[in-house]
Scaffold this motif. Structure first.
Motif, PDB file in Angstrom:
ATOM      1  N   UNK A   1       0.848  -2.804  -7.842  1.00 32.21           N
ATOM      2  CA  UNK A   1       0.419  -1.618  -7.125  1.00 32.21           C
ATOM      3  C   UNK A   1       1.354  -0.472  -7.504  1.00 32.21           C
ATOM      4  N   UNK A   2       0.884   0.743  -7.320  1.00 39.75           N
ATOM      5  CA  UNK A   2       1.693   1.917  -7.661  1.00 39.75           C
ATOM      6  C   UNK A   2       2.172   2.540  -6.358  1.00 39.75           C
ATOM      7  N   UNK A   3       3.440   2.305  -6.039  1.00 39.29           N
ATOM      8  CA  UNK A   3       4.022   2.811  -4.796  1.00 39.29           C
ATOM      9  C   UNK A   3       4.728   4.130  -5.077  1.00 39.29           C
ATOM     10  N   UNK A   4       4.396   5.163  -4.281  1.00 33.21           N
ATOM     11  CA  UNK A   4       4.957   6.486  -4.483  1.00 33.21           C
ATOM     12  C   UNK A   4       6.098   6.776  -3.499  1.00 33.21           C
ATOM     13  N   UNK A   5       5.838   6.581  -2.216  1.00 36.17           N
ATOM     14  CA  UNK A   5       6.889   6.817  -1.224  1.00 36.17           C
ATOM     15  C   UNK A   5       6.489   6.141   0.084  1.00 36.17           C
ATOM     16  N   UNK A   6       7.480   6.033   0.980  1.00 32.54           N
ATOM     17  CA  UNK A   6       7.264   5.449   2.302  1.00 32.54           C
ATOM     18  C   UNK A   6       7.863   6.368   3.353  1.00 32.54           C
ATOM     19  N   UNK A   7       7.072   6.674   4.385  1.00 33.50           N
ATOM     20  CA  UNK A   7       7.542   7.486   5.508  1.00 33.50           C
ATOM     21  C   UNK A   7       7.270   6.693   6.775  1.00 33.50           C
ATOM     22  N   UNK A   8       8.337   6.177   7.387  1.00 33.62           N
ATOM     23  CA  UNK A   8       8.159   5.350   8.581  1.00 33.62           C
ATOM     24  C   UNK A   8       7.402   4.075   8.229  1.00 33.62           C
ATOM     25  N   UNK A   9       6.252   3.896   8.871  1.00 30.58           N
ATOM     26  CA  UNK A   9       5.401   2.737   8.584  1.00 30.58           C
ATOM     27  C   UNK A   9       4.262   3.080   7.626  1.00 30.58           C
ATOM     28  N   UNK A  10       4.264   4.312   7.111  1.00 30.78           N
ATOM     29  CA  UNK A  10       3.211   4.723   6.177  1.00 30.78           C
ATOM     30  C   UNK A  10       3.678   4.517   4.747  1.00 30.78           C
ATOM     31  N   UNK A  11       2.872   3.810   3.954  1.00 29.87           N
ATOM     32  CA  UNK A  11       3.190   3.537   2.555  1.00 29.87           C
ATOM     33  C   UNK A  11       2.155   4.227   1.666  1.00 29.87           C
ATOM     34  N   UNK A  12       2.604   5.217   0.914  1.00 22.29           N
ATOM     35  CA  UNK A  12       1.719   5.895  -0.046  1.00 22.29           C
ATOM     36  C   UNK A  12       1.634   5.034  -1.292  1.00 22.29           C
ATOM     37  N   UNK A  13       0.584   4.231  -1.372  1.00 21.14           N
ATOM     38  CA  UNK A  13       0.447   3.233  -2.428  1.00 21.14           C
ATOM     39  C   UNK A  13      -0.940   3.301  -3.035  1.00 21.14           C
ATOM     40  N   UNK A  14      -1.000   3.184  -4.351  1.00 17.22           N
ATOM     41  CA  UNK A  14      -2.276   3.133  -5.059  1.00 17.22           C
ATOM     42  C   UNK A  14      -2.528   1.692  -5.507  1.00 17.22           C
ATOM     43  N   UNK A  15      -3.492   0.988  -4.904  1.00 16.94           N
ATOM     44  CA  UNK A  15      -3.784  -0.383  -5.349  1.00 16.94           C
ATOM     45  C   UNK A  15      -4.342  -0.381  -6.770  1.00 16.94           C
ATOM     46  N   UNK A  16      -3.967  -1.391  -7.526  1.00 20.02           N
ATOM     47  CA  UNK A  16      -4.419  -1.517  -8.910  1.00 20.02           C
ATOM     48  C   UNK A  16      -5.270  -2.779  -9.059  1.00 20.02           C
ATOM     49  N   UNK A  17      -6.166  -2.808 -10.040  1.00 21.74           N
ATOM     50  CA  UNK A  17      -7.043  -3.973 -10.199  1.00 21.74           C
ATOM     51  C   UNK A  17      -6.301  -5.204 -10.700  1.00 21.74           C
ATOM     52  N   UNK A  18      -6.542  -6.324 -10.037  1.00 21.24           N
ATOM     53  CA  UNK A  18      -5.995  -7.621 -10.463  1.00 21.24           C
ATOM     54  C   UNK A  18      -7.078  -8.385 -11.223  1.00 21.24           C
ATOM     55  N   UNK A  19      -6.742  -8.839 -12.406  1.00 19.39           N
ATOM     56  CA  UNK A  19      -7.672  -9.611 -13.247  1.00 19.39           C
ATOM     57  C   UNK A  19      -6.978 -10.917 -13.586  1.00 19.39           C
TER      58      UNK A  19
ATOM     59  N   UNK B   1      -8.937  -6.009  -5.945  1.00 24.75           N
ATOM     60  CA  UNK B   1      -7.875  -5.017  -5.757  1.00 24.75           C
ATOM     61  C   UNK B   1      -6.594  -5.696  -5.282  1.00 24.75           C
ATOM     62  N   UNK B   2      -5.465  -5.159  -5.717  1.00 25.84           N
ATOM     63  CA  UNK B   2      -4.183  -5.708  -5.276  1.00 25.84           C
ATOM     64  C   UNK B   2      -3.956  -5.503  -3.783  1.00 25.84           C
ATOM     65  N   UNK B   3      -4.759  -4.637  -3.148  1.00 26.63           N
ATOM     66  CA  UNK B   3      -4.644  -4.426  -1.699  1.00 26.63           C
ATOM     67  C   UNK B   3      -5.010  -5.683  -0.919  1.00 26.63           C
ATOM     68  N   UNK B   4      -5.724  -6.615  -1.522  1.00 27.87           N
ATOM     69  CA  UNK B   4      -6.089  -7.864  -0.854  1.00 27.87           C
ATOM     70  C   UNK B   4      -4.863  -8.711  -0.528  1.00 27.87           C
ATOM     71  N   UNK B   5      -3.748  -8.466  -1.242  1.00 30.38           N
ATOM     72  CA  UNK B   5      -2.535  -9.237  -0.996  1.00 30.38           C
ATOM     73  C   UNK B   5      -1.686  -8.654   0.142  1.00 30.38           C
ATOM     74  N   UNK B   6      -2.146  -7.578   0.781  1.00 34.28           N
ATOM     75  CA  UNK B   6      -1.387  -6.957   1.869  1.00 34.28           C
ATOM     76  C   UNK B   6      -2.244  -6.886   3.127  1.00 34.28           C
ATOM     77  N   UNK B   7      -1.614  -7.142   4.275  1.00 26.89           N
ATOM     78  CA  UNK B   7      -2.316  -6.997   5.546  1.00 26.89           C
ATOM     79  C   UNK B   7      -2.080  -5.597   6.112  1.00 26.89           C
ATOM     80  N   UNK B   8      -2.506  -5.392   7.384  1.00 23.97           N
ATOM     81  CA  UNK B   8      -2.383  -4.050   7.959  1.00 23.97           C
ATOM     82  C   UNK B   8      -0.939  -3.636   8.180  1.00 23.97           C
ATOM     83  N   UNK B   9      -0.005  -4.607   8.192  1.00 23.28           N
ATOM     84  CA  UNK B   9       1.417  -4.297   8.348  1.00 23.28           C
ATOM     85  C   UNK B   9       2.145  -4.223   7.008  1.00 23.28           C
ATOM     86  N   UNK B  10       1.393  -4.186   5.921  1.00 24.11           N
ATOM     87  CA  UNK B  10       1.933  -4.106   4.563  1.00 24.11           C
ATOM     88  C   UNK B  10       2.786  -5.337   4.220  1.00 24.11           C
ATOM     89  N   UNK B  11       2.395  -6.468   4.791  1.00 23.48           N
ATOM     90  CA  UNK B  11       3.063  -7.738   4.496  1.00 23.48           C
ATOM     91  C   UNK B  11       2.223  -8.529   3.511  1.00 23.48           C
TER      92      UNK B  11
END
Length: 367
Positions: free
Chosen positions: A78-96, A108-118
């Protein structure tokens, strides 16, 4: 990306413990006392665990500079840009990925993260330390679009867009004075031609190597510059990228090697025959050490620059002193300017050395 998994299926044997009880030695009262004691112990352990957990949550998370630096210079899904508090500015990338049991999977790589970014498993796959593994331990063939791959595609689009446009302007108006991007890049192109290609390869052979030399120069320079942008990918600081650049240089150099080049390696003229037993292996090792030095030099210099910059910024958070920023920020800005210069110098050195190796390979024998 490596395709070997790091997890193996583990089996645990069941341990059967035989307990012999003597019914005459235990009374009902004794059993009740033991049960009461066990319940009291369980409640005490539970209270202790809850208090420990509350204490851990109350304590602030300690800043880890090593984790920050490795997170920046490593490749990710994933392409992580910055984090502010609990907000993560992240661009999910395709997993093949491909596995024998599930076949080809694209998601999408977002499938590997839950709502708490775990990190959580998905379809029998786990993302751990930047690598995708199978939960059942089988091999995973990962050809995903990672952050470095995405950055490579962006730099390729930039290079093609800029230089195809410049080439069309030269074709349409060959005698017109350059302007815009054309006037910006023309002095650099002439510099690579006159100061690198001509000086190292020679007037006779330099023209056929100019497309390759210009490509590697601008490819390295552009990716060095993109890596200095906040949130940018560390492409030229990735050993796999510099390895491919070194392999290409190795192939072009040796494929174009003339007889004088190979004679100098295997039968050095003017040297006694018995000395060839020592010198020939040294020359053969040198053929492989040249691209190896290209690979390590570019990788080490670019990675070291990123580590130094991030280490300087981390000092503010390590000492938790805002006043330290008065010294760190100006020095970091100075280092950033140095990195801009280094971005150009590393592209120049890599291209210069490659042209030097090519020049020695195509050099004709002088009688």
């Amino acid at each position: 990306m490596p395709i070997k998994t790091f997890f193996k299926k583990m089996y645990f044997s069941n341990i059967i413990i035989g307990l012999l009880f003597s019914f005459s030695s235990f009374s009902l009262l004794a059993n009740e006392e033991v049960v009461a004691h066990d319940k009291t112990q369980v409640h005490a352990d539970t209270a202790t665990h809850a208090a420990s957990k509350a204490t851990q949550e109350a304590e602030p998370t300690k800043f880890d500079p090593g984790k920050l630096i490795l997170h920046h210079i490593a490749d990710e899904h994933e392409w992580h840009f910055f984090t502010v508090g609990h907000f993560h500015a992240t661009l999910p990338l395709p997993c093949i990925v491909y596995t024998e049991s599930a076949g080809l999977q694209v998601f999408s790589s977002a499938k590997f993260k839950n709502e708490h970014h775990e990190e959580v498993p998905y379809n029998g796959l786990v993302l751990a330390h930047g690598k995708i593994h199978a939960e059942n331990g089988e091999k995973v063939y990962d050809i995903s679009i990672t952050k470095n791959v995405a950055s490579l595609l962006i730099s390729a689009v930039l290079l093609l867009t800029i230089f195809i446009g410049i080439g069309k302007k030269y074709q349409d108006n060959p005698h017109r004075a350059p302007k815009g991007l054309q006037s910006m890049f023309e002095p650099i192109i002439i510099f690579v031609r006159d100061e690198i290609a001509k000086n190292n390869i020679g007037e006779k052979h330099y023209r056929r190597f100019m497309p390759y030399l210009l490509t590697i120069f601008f490819f390295i320079w552009f990716n060095n510059m993109l890596g200095l942008i906040p949130g940018g990918a560390n492409v030229t600081g990735n050993i796999a990228v510099t390895l491919v650049l070194a392999i290409i240089a190795f192939i072009i150099t040796n494929v174009n090697g003339r007889s004088a080049y190979w004679t100098h390696i295997f039968a050095m003229p003017g040297v006694p025959k018995w000395m060839l037993i020592i010198l020939t292996p040294v020359e053969i090792v040198g053929v492989f050490m040249k691209p190896f030095s290209l690979m390590v030099r570019l990788f080490a210099n670019i990675t070291a620059g990123h580590i130094i910059l991030l280490s300087l910024v981390s000092l503010i958070f390590i000492f938790e002193n805002a006043a330290l920023g008065l010294a760190v920020v100006p020095f970091s800005l100075f280092m950033n300017v140095i990195e801009l210069i280094v971005a150009f110098i590393q592209a120049f050195i890599f291209t210069m050395l490659v042209s030097n190796y090519i020049g020695s390979a195509v050099e004709e024998h002088h009688h």
